[in-house]
Design an enzyme around this catalytic site. Structure first.
Site, PDB file in Angstrom:
ATOM      1  CB  CYS A   1      35.346  40.139  53.940  1.00 34.13           C
ATOM      2  SG  CYS A   1      35.053  41.831  54.408  1.00 34.13           S
TER       3      CYS A   1
ATOM      4  CB  CYS B   1      34.658  48.005  50.546  1.00 34.11           C
ATOM      5  SG  CYS B   1      34.866  46.233  50.316  1.00 34.11           S
TER       6      CYS B   1
END
Lengths: 127, 172
Positions: free
Chosen positions: A37, A106
């Site tokens: 990402c 994350c």
């Protein structure tokens, strides 16, 4: 995808954004990134002589979940010993923020960041 | 048939994009479902599947990162698309600084700075892509170096995507 209220809160009011002097002896810096990402996360800790984290700062370029995860970790580590900070698990972060499965990485990134920061501090101190 | 074979290509990182596009057009034309309008629904179904497959393959082969990941997996079985954490302080610090520069440019709404910055990052991405190409040129592939070259390119492309989003905002 809907973010949880806690994620939105950290995203809109991130805690402890900023930086310490990287070359300061009492500062540990963790730099991590997620290529898929493109997120980049810097997490820093300021450690007292007796090994307690007095302050923490972060700077994250990434999605709301990445920002919230690093923001949360800077709150959590304050007042903890470096060993306690290193024991923080990504699953605790994910649970606290109610991250959906696609955003679990994350929280992994934030765990890796605090570990990298503690390691950097320990290397500096030659411990 | 793998994606390279589908386009009649050798499995290489180097690709002639113009050639790839013209091959896509020719192949799509040959398998267009309309050509099978009188051949019954099964033939049309096959033609449609072929069209989808060609478009998927094209999307992968056209994009340097996806092409590299595909080629690496094809030849070595290594999946470079998995979520991993990169810990390369020097490189990441540089990436962070680039994002900070972009943030400042966006705050100042400075269009000419944004264009210069964009040119600069494009040069960096081109040279990183060349580095990746060189890794694939080695007789013995160093799969670790290939994966490193891929992720570096991914971070630069992310910055380019951010630049593009900023351009849309500032220039409209």
């Amino acid at each position: 995808m809907a973010y949880s209220e806690k994620v939105i809160d950290h995203y809109e009011n991130p805690r402890n954004v900023g930086a310490f002097e990287k070359d300061d002896d009492s500062v540990g810096t963790g730099m991590v990134g997620a290529p898929a990402c493109g997120d980049v996360m810097k997490l820093q800790i300021k450690v007292s002589e007796d090994g307690i984290i007095e302050d923490a700062k972060f700077k994250t370029y990434g999605c709301g979940s990445a920002i919230a995860s690093s923001s949360l970790v800077t709150e959590w580590v304050k007042g903890k010993s470096i060993d306690e900070a290193q024991a923080i698990k990504n699953t605790d972060i994910a649970e606290e923020l109610a991250l959906p499965p696609v955003k679990i990485h994350c929280s992994v990134l934030a765990e890796d960041a605090i570990k990298a920061a503690v390691n950097d501090y320990k290397e500096k101190r030659g411990k | 048939m793998n994606y390279f074979e589908l386009f009649g290509l050798e499995p290489n990182f180097f690709i002639n994009e113009a050639e790839l596009s013209s091959k896509l057009r020719a192949l799509l034309n040959a398998s267009h479902p309309d050509r099978f309008a009188s051949s019954g629904s099964q033939q049309q179904m096959i033609a449609m599947q072929k069209t989808t497959q060609l478009n998927d393959a094209f999307a992968v082969l056209k994009h340097p990162v996806r092409r590299a990941q595909y080629l690496l997996e094809l030849k070595t079985g290594i999946d470079a698309t998995k979520e991993v954490t990169v810990k390369d302080p020097m490189f990441l610090m540089q990436q962070l600084e680039l994002r900070e520069q972009l943030e400042t440019i966006i705050e100042q709404k400075n269009v000419s700075d944004l264009i210069n910055f964009s040119d600069n990052i494009e040069l960096m991405a081109d040279s990183q892509r060349d580095e990746l190409a060189q890794e694939f040129e080695q007789v013995e592939w160093n799969t670790q170096s290939i994966q490193t070259a891929i992720y570096k390119l991914q971070f630069l492309y992310k910055t380019l995507a951010d630049i593009e989003a900023a351009e849309d905002k500032l220039l409209d």
